[in-house]
Design an enzyme around this catalytic site. Structure first.
Site, short mmCIF file in Angstrom:
data_model
loop_
_atom_site.label_atom_id
_atom_site.label_comp_id
_atom_site.label_asym_id
_atom_site.label_seq_id
_atom_site.Cartn_x
_atom_site.Cartn_y
_atom_site.Cartn_z
N ASP A 26 0.88 -1.17 0.00
CA ASP A 26 0.00 0.00 0.00
C ASP A 26 0.92 1.22 0.00
OD1 ASP A 26 -2.33 1.70 0.49
OD2 ASP A 26 -1.54 1.86 2.54
N ASP A 230 -1.37 -0.98 6.14
CA ASP A 230 -1.57 -0.47 7.50
C ASP A 230 -2.98 -0.02 7.80
OD1 ASP A 230 -1.42 1.84 5.81
OD2 ASP A 230 -1.10 3.05 7.61
N ASP A 234 -6.91 -1.84 3.71
CA ASP A 234 -5.95 -2.87 3.30
C ASP A 234 -6.31 -4.25 3.86
OD1 ASP A 234 -4.36 -0.90 2.06
OD2 ASP A 234 -3.38 -0.43 3.97
#
Length: 344
Positions: A26, A230, A234
């Site tokens: 990410d 995080d 996600d």
């Protein structure tokens, strides 16, 4: 692993991590610090384009974004606070993940978001393309702000890349792994960030729920995938990946969904976790080989095979017990060598 800031939740995660061929990251909060700042506020339209008009529009934007938990929203709100701007009451607020925000202030309909949101609301934005491209090429994330269906401002926010990101990607490349960045950001901004840290491939402008689908596509192509993230968005991708790796400073949902947690939020520990897994599997194979080899010789001797075939000596039970203990001790001592493994 825990002593080195890597929390491995299960033996299965440790045993499978060595198979990873592709690591998907990410962007916000993982590659970058997730602490963006407002860098540009470009005003369009009729009327005064000076400080007062800019301040009024920033006040509206900050008032709306104060209802959002997104890091980009936080940057706008913090900029407003720094300028001493009073937060207005918001009449309507609707967050649209992957698009932006719809709201209403003082009877005006306000849209703040990406190109997709402007297209849905049929807001003309073509005249701002040169500014948009320039900001994107500088690695900033531009957002459109429209009032009553007309584009009034282009807001640019920049997120700082983590100091360890480039080093972490280099370590993964040395392990022969492919790196991919998933983000909802526009293509140009995403590619700029990726080029700064050396990521191989970029998948940009995707909606939050599409992250898990992107991971699934990679798996369907035969790739063994680790996902590093995080945020709440996600979590499905972390669960979908063969090995989910969460940043320790991330959300509780992400940490719960992951198989491995990087306690120190240091991306270098992604390579460390994979290296530890490889060393563990090597150790297991060594132990299996030596235990098999040792017992292949020891068991027939203990059973009296030498005496039966060659009328040779018998194996004293005390010596057999010592030999059996030594077999277990040798395996244990070999496993303890992992304590001295340098995974940094």
């Amino acid at each position: 692993g825990a002593e080195n800031g890597i929390l491995i939740k299960s033996g299965e995660a440790l045993e499978t991590a060595h198979k990873i061929k592709t690591v998907v990251f990410d962007k916000t909060g993982t590659i970058t610090k997730g602490k963006p700042i407002l860098t540009d506020f470009i005003v369009y339209g009729e009327g005064d384009k000076g400080t007062e008009r800019e301040k009024t529009l920033l006040q509206i934007a900050a008032s709306i974004e104060s209802n959002s938990e997104h890091p980009l929203a936080e940057a706008i709100v913090n900029s407003g606070k720094e300028k001493g701007i009073e937060i207005l009451s918001v009449e309507k607020f609707r967050a649209m993940p992957g698009y932006g925000i719809k709201s209403s202030v003082d009877g005006q309909n306000i849209y703040i978001g990406n190109r997709k949101l402007m297209e849905i609301e049929k807001v003309e934005i073509e005249f701002s393309d040169s500014d948009y491209d320039r900001l994107s090429n500088e690695g900033k994330t531009p957002m459109y702000m429209a009032v009553d269906g007309k584009l009034t401002a282009l807001i640019a926010v920049a997120d700082i890349i983590k100091e360890t990101s480039q080093e972490a990607i280099e370590k993964l490349h040395k392990l022969g792994l492919k790196t991919i960045m998933l983000t909802g950001d526009n293509e140009k901004t995403a590619r700029y960030i990726a080029s700064q840290v050396g990521i191989d491939e970029v998948i940009a402008e995707i909606l939050p729920y599409q992250k898990a689908n992107q991971v699934k596509k990679l798996q369907e192509n035969g790739e063994f995938v680790a996902m590093v993230g995080d945020g709440i968005n996600d979590s499905p991708a972390l669960a979908q990946a063969n090995v989910g790796i969460a940043i320790g400073s991330g959300t509780d949902v992400a940490i719960e969904s992951a198989d491995i947690v990087l306690i120190r939020s240091d991306l270098n520990d992604v390579a460390g976790a994979i290296k530890l897994s490889k060393a563990t599997i090597t150790n297991i194979k060594e132990n299996l080989f030596w235990a098999f080899f040792y017992n292949t010789i020891g068991i027939p001797v203990a059973a009296g095979l030498i005496y039966a075939l060659f009328n040779g000596p018998k194996l004293d039970p005390m010596i057999a017990a010592f030999a059996m203990s030594f077999s277990s001790i040798s395996v244990l001592m070999n496993a303890l060598r992992l304590k001295f493994l340098k995974i940094k």
